[in-house]
Design a protein around this motif. Structure first.
Motif, PDB file in Angstrom:
ATOM      1  N   ILE A 180       0.690  -1.434   0.012  1.00  0.00           N
ATOM      2  CA  ILE A 180       0.061  -0.046   0.007  1.00  0.00           C
ATOM      3  C   ILE A 180       0.792   1.296  -0.040  1.00  0.00           C
ATOM      4  O   ILE A 180       0.668   2.138  -0.774  1.00  0.00           O
ATOM      5  N   VAL A 181       2.117   1.160   0.871  1.00  0.00           N
ATOM      6  CA  VAL A 181       2.905   2.630   0.777  1.00  0.00           C
ATOM      7  C   VAL A 181       3.809   2.497  -0.676  1.00  0.00           C
ATOM      8  O   VAL A 181       3.632   3.791  -0.982  1.00  0.00           O
ATOM      9  N   MET A 182       3.946   1.466  -1.182  1.00  0.00           N
ATOM     10  CA  MET A 182       4.576   1.386  -2.442  1.00  0.00           C
ATOM     11  C   MET A 182       3.344   2.131  -3.521  1.00  0.00           C
ATOM     12  O   MET A 182       3.970   2.994  -4.582  1.00  0.00           O
ATOM     13  N   GLY A 183       2.257   1.613  -3.192  1.00  0.00           N
ATOM     14  CA  GLY A 183       1.216   2.030  -4.427  1.00  0.00           C
ATOM     15  C   GLY A 183       1.078   3.669  -3.920  1.00  0.00           C
ATOM     16  O   GLY A 183       0.656   4.485  -5.108  1.00  0.00           O
ATOM     17  N   PHE A 184       1.000   4.047  -2.774  1.00  0.00           N
ATOM     18  CA  PHE A 184       1.016   5.483  -2.431  1.00  0.00           C
ATOM     19  C   PHE A 184       2.114   6.264  -3.155  1.00  0.00           C
ATOM     20  O   PHE A 184       1.616   7.346  -3.430  1.00  0.00           O
ATOM     21  N   LEU A 185       3.283   5.882  -3.029  1.00  0.00           N
ATOM     22  CA  LEU A 185       4.206   6.366  -3.977  1.00  0.00           C
ATOM     23  C   LEU A 185       3.809   6.778  -5.532  1.00  0.00           C
ATOM     24  O   LEU A 185       4.131   7.782  -6.014  1.00  0.00           O
ATOM     25  N   GLY A 186       3.272   5.692  -5.922  1.00  0.00           N
ATOM     26  CA  GLY A 186       2.716   5.901  -7.377  1.00  0.00           C
ATOM     27  C   GLY A 186       1.726   6.918  -7.517  1.00  0.00           C
ATOM     28  O   GLY A 186       1.723   7.590  -8.493  1.00  0.00           O
ATOM     29  N   MET A 187       0.881   6.919  -6.417  1.00  0.00           N
ATOM     30  CA  MET A 187      -0.201   7.827  -6.213  1.00  0.00           C
ATOM     31  C   MET A 187       0.398   9.431  -6.311  1.00  0.00           C
ATOM     32  O   MET A 187      -0.012  10.317  -6.964  1.00  0.00           O
ATOM     33  N   GLN A 188       1.570   9.467  -5.706  1.00  0.00           N
ATOM     34  CA  GLN A 188       2.181  10.826  -5.549  1.00  0.00           C
ATOM     35  C   GLN A 188       2.681  11.099  -6.892  1.00  0.00           C
ATOM     36  O   GLN A 188       2.709  12.271  -7.165  1.00  0.00           O
ATOM     37  N   LEU A 212      15.746  10.913  -5.045  1.00  0.00           N
ATOM     38  CA  LEU A 212      17.035  11.128  -4.440  1.00  0.00           C
ATOM     39  C   LEU A 212      16.536  10.988  -2.818  1.00  0.00           C
ATOM     40  O   LEU A 212      17.636  10.390  -2.468  1.00  0.00           O
ATOM     41  N   LEU A 213      15.546  11.244  -2.372  1.00  0.00           N
ATOM     42  CA  LEU A 213      14.921  11.225  -1.064  1.00  0.00           C
ATOM     43  C   LEU A 213      14.944   9.698  -0.678  1.00  0.00           C
ATOM     44  O   LEU A 213      15.500   9.319   0.339  1.00  0.00           O
ATOM     45  N   LEU A 214      14.090   8.859  -1.926  1.00  0.00           N
ATOM     46  CA  LEU A 214      14.165   7.541  -1.396  1.00  0.00           C
ATOM     47  C   LEU A 214      15.375   6.600  -1.498  1.00  0.00           C
ATOM     48  O   LEU A 214      15.647   5.811  -0.958  1.00  0.00           O
ATOM     49  N   GLY A 215      16.215   7.173  -2.642  1.00  0.00           N
ATOM     50  CA  GLY A 215      17.506   6.418  -2.797  1.00  0.00           C
ATOM     51  C   GLY A 215      18.347   6.771  -1.408  1.00  0.00           C
ATOM     52  O   GLY A 215      19.219   5.719  -0.974  1.00  0.00           O
ATOM     53  N   ILE A 216      18.340   7.693  -0.951  1.00  0.00           N
ATOM     54  CA  ILE A 216      19.392   7.926   0.369  1.00  0.00           C
ATOM     55  C   ILE A 216      18.611   7.207   1.629  1.00  0.00           C
ATOM     56  O   ILE A 216      19.444   6.677   2.117  1.00  0.00           O
ATOM     57  N   LEU A 217      17.423   7.219   1.511  1.00  0.00           N
ATOM     58  CA  LEU A 217      16.535   6.212   2.631  1.00  0.00           C
ATOM     59  C   LEU A 217      17.031   4.903   2.490  1.00  0.00           C
ATOM     60  O   LEU A 217      17.309   4.130   3.456  1.00  0.00           O
ATOM     61  N   SER A 218      17.022   4.451   1.179  1.00  0.00           N
ATOM     62  CA  SER A 218      17.407   2.978   0.901  1.00  0.00           C
ATOM     63  C   SER A 218      18.799   2.779   1.291  1.00  0.00           C
ATOM     64  O   SER A 218      19.348   1.429   1.871  1.00  0.00           O
ATOM     65  N   ALA A 219      19.824   3.705   0.935  1.00  0.00           N
ATOM     66  CA  ALA A 219      21.171   3.488   1.392  1.00  0.00           C
ATOM     67  C   ALA A 219      21.360   3.207   2.856  1.00  0.00           C
ATOM     68  O   ALA A 219      22.154   2.513   3.483  1.00  0.00           O
ATOM     69  N   ILE A 220      20.903   4.112   3.576  1.00  0.00           N
ATOM     70  CA  ILE A 220      20.831   4.065   5.040  1.00  0.00           C
ATOM     71  C   ILE A 220      20.325   2.709   5.817  1.00  0.00           C
ATOM     72  O   ILE A 220      20.783   2.176   6.271  1.00  0.00           O
ATOM     73  N   LEU A 221      19.101   2.499   5.285  1.00  0.00           N
ATOM     74  CA  LEU A 221      18.471   1.282   5.696  1.00  0.00           C
ATOM     75  C   LEU A 221      19.341  -0.026   5.427  1.00  0.00           C
ATOM     76  O   LEU A 221      19.158  -0.852   6.236  1.00  0.00           O
ATOM     77  N   SER A 222      19.686  -0.216   4.150  1.00  0.00           N
ATOM     78  CA  SER A 222      20.442  -1.561   4.037  1.00  0.00           C
ATOM     79  C   SER A 222      21.812  -1.193   3.850  1.00  0.00           C
ATOM     80  O   SER A 222      22.519  -2.264   3.831  1.00  0.00           O
ATOM     81  N   PRO A 232      17.277  -5.119   5.855  1.00  0.00           N
ATOM     82  CA  PRO A 232      17.722  -5.860   4.765  1.00  0.00           C
ATOM     83  C   PRO A 232      16.777  -5.555   3.598  1.00  0.00           C
ATOM     84  O   PRO A 232      15.338  -5.765   3.658  1.00  0.00           O
ATOM     85  N   VAL A 233      17.146  -5.374   2.097  1.00  0.00           N
ATOM     86  CA  VAL A 233      16.261  -5.422   1.065  1.00  0.00           C
ATOM     87  C   VAL A 233      15.813  -6.803   0.696  1.00  0.00           C
ATOM     88  O   VAL A 233      16.442  -7.751   0.532  1.00  0.00           O
ATOM     89  N   ASN A 234      14.567  -7.095   0.928  1.00  0.00           N
ATOM     90  CA  ASN A 234      13.753  -8.348   0.789  1.00  0.00           C
ATOM     91  C   ASN A 234      12.318  -8.309   0.005  1.00  0.00           C
ATOM     92  O   ASN A 234      11.478  -7.734   0.705  1.00  0.00           O
ATOM     93  N   ILE A 243      10.947  -1.394  -0.682  1.00  0.00           N
ATOM     94  CA  ILE A 243       9.836  -0.571  -1.378  1.00  0.00           C
ATOM     95  C   ILE A 243      10.469   1.104  -1.500  1.00  0.00           C
ATOM     96  O   ILE A 243      10.236   1.550  -2.671  1.00  0.00           O
ATOM     97  N   THR A 244      11.566   1.275  -0.636  1.00  0.00           N
ATOM     98  CA  THR A 244      12.010   2.569  -1.098  1.00  0.00           C
ATOM     99  C   THR A 244      13.230   2.503  -2.229  1.00  0.00           C
ATOM    100  O   THR A 244      13.396   3.390  -3.138  1.00  0.00           O
ATOM    101  N   CYS A 245      13.806   1.321  -2.447  1.00  0.00           N
ATOM    102  CA  CYS A 245      14.563   0.886  -3.459  1.00  0.00           C
ATOM    103  C   CYS A 245      13.713   0.780  -4.714  1.00  0.00           C
ATOM    104  O   CYS A 245      14.099   1.370  -5.984  1.00  0.00           O
ATOM    105  N   MET A 246      12.655   0.089  -4.456  1.00  0.00           N
ATOM    106  CA  MET A 246      11.829   0.093  -6.013  1.00  0.00           C
ATOM    107  C   MET A 246      11.218   1.557  -6.287  1.00  0.00           C
ATOM    108  O   MET A 246      11.008   2.037  -7.500  1.00  0.00           O
ATOM    109  N   GLY A 247      10.943   2.373  -5.224  1.00  0.00           N
ATOM    110  CA  GLY A 247      10.520   3.795  -5.322  1.00  0.00           C
ATOM    111  C   GLY A 247      11.384   4.632  -6.096  1.00  0.00           C
ATOM    112  O   GLY A 247      10.925   5.284  -7.248  1.00  0.00           O
ATOM    113  N   TRP A 248      12.480   4.651  -5.469  1.00  0.00           N
ATOM    114  CA  TRP A 248      13.709   5.677  -6.181  1.00  0.00           C
ATOM    115  C   TRP A 248      13.993   5.266  -7.554  1.00  0.00           C
ATOM    116  O   TRP A 248      14.049   6.113  -8.509  1.00  0.00           O
TER     117      TRP A 248
END
Length: 335
Positions: A180-188, A212-222, A232-234, A243-248
């Protein structure tokens, strides 16, 4: 739709109907094939790809139906005008943030019998076999408790590699929150196109900023690792880092396609628009017929990557041709 005079009640009926149809197609067609024998509710898999898509669509469509604005003009003088696509929909953002907090809480704080807190591993022989029945952690446990082991996917991708013994469903209940969060990024992304139409520079800048924002968040989380980090990316768990990796990457790809197709007109999207116009037909058709000739056949050399690649490319090309034929005859399967 609201601007065209369609009432919210009518929209609610339509989105509910679509959700029910997607769910039923998923349960009775996607999770079952002729090779399985007579369909029995005692072993029928309840979660699935279309079921998750249907529920994700329902939540997002319901949220948008309740929060949509009939008129988005008249905010030019406000200090928050540069981010009006976010501010005007603050209830949606609040819901999404709370939903993500819920996912994090269940994933990392929920006690799971005989498993460490926050376990997100494969179980089986992973971690030297310390947690053999902990596949998927809280996500797997919730599905097995809520739906029953007989109604959860029994052949996950981790089964062969990690020799797992408990069923795990990659389209389970908990992971749906992040879909749902991933779909919401698509809505955005759609709101950006709607709010800043005819302002190509603003659209591309916002796509790049979100990437850029989602990429930075992905780098931090993983921690920029493949399967380690804070989260971990799973893909099977639909983890937050996934979902942040897919989002960016999606914002980057969408921005590139927007520039090439809509701005410059260098390409019309062919041949991908043909299966896109009949996505449900192609998806269901492949799921039902994907194991039959000419889409599939027994390979002489099972370990040959080249032979497998040729088979997959041929199968994909055939479905594109089928979709093109349907497109030319103006046949579109809609829900």
């Amino acid at each position: 739709m609201l601007r065209r005079g369609v009432s919210r009640t009518q929209l609610l009926r339509k989105l509910t109907w679509r959700t029910v149809v997607l769910f039923l197609i998923g349960v009775f067609f996607m999770n079952y094939g002729p090779r399985d024998g007579p369909l029995s509710w005692s072993w029928a898999r309840i979660p699935g790809v279309l079921q998750r898509l249907g529920f994700t669509y329902f939540v997002l469509a319901l949220m948008e139906t309740c929060c949509a604005k009939k008129d988005i003009s008249g905010n030019e003088g406000r200090w928050w005008n540069p981010v009006k696509d976010i501010v005007l929909y603050w209830p949606e953002w609040l819901f999404i943030i709370l939903l993500e907090i819920l996912w994090l809480s269940f994933t990392f704080l929920m006690p799971v019998p005989n498993c460490p807190a926050g376990y997100v591993g494969p179980g089986g022989i992973g971690e030297e076999g310390q947690f053999p029945n902990c596949t998927g952690g809280a996500a797997g446990y919730i599905d097995r408790w809520l739906l029953g082991e007989n109604h959860v996917y029994s052949n996950p991708t981790c089964k062969e590699l990690y020799r797992t013994t408990v069923p795990f469903d990659p389209e389970g209940v908990l992971g749906t929150a992040n879909s749902i969060v991933m779909g919401f990024l698509g809505m955005q992304a759609g709101k950006i196109l709607l709010f800043y139409r005819k302002r190509t520079g603003s659209i591309l800048k916002r796509f790049l900023l979100w990437a850029l924002l989602l990429g930075i968040l992905s780098a931090i989380l993983s921690k920029c690792t493949r399967d380690e980090g804070f989260i971990p990316v799973n893909k099977n768990l639909w983890s937050l880092s996934y979902i942040t990796c897919m989002g960016w990457s999606s914002f980057i790809l969408l921005g590139a396609m927007y520039f090439i197709i809509d701005v410059k007109g260098w390409w019309g999207g062919q041949p991908f628009i043909f299966p896109g116009m009949n996505s449900i037909f192609v998806y269901v058709g492949h799921s039902l017929l994907g194991t039959y000739f000419p889409f599939n056949w027994d390979l002489q050399f099972q370990e040959s990557h080249a032979a497998q690649l040729f088979q997959d490319l041929l199968g994909t090309a055939l479905w594109v041709l089928i979709a093109y034929f349907l497109y030319r005859h103006k046949f579109f399967l809609k829900i």
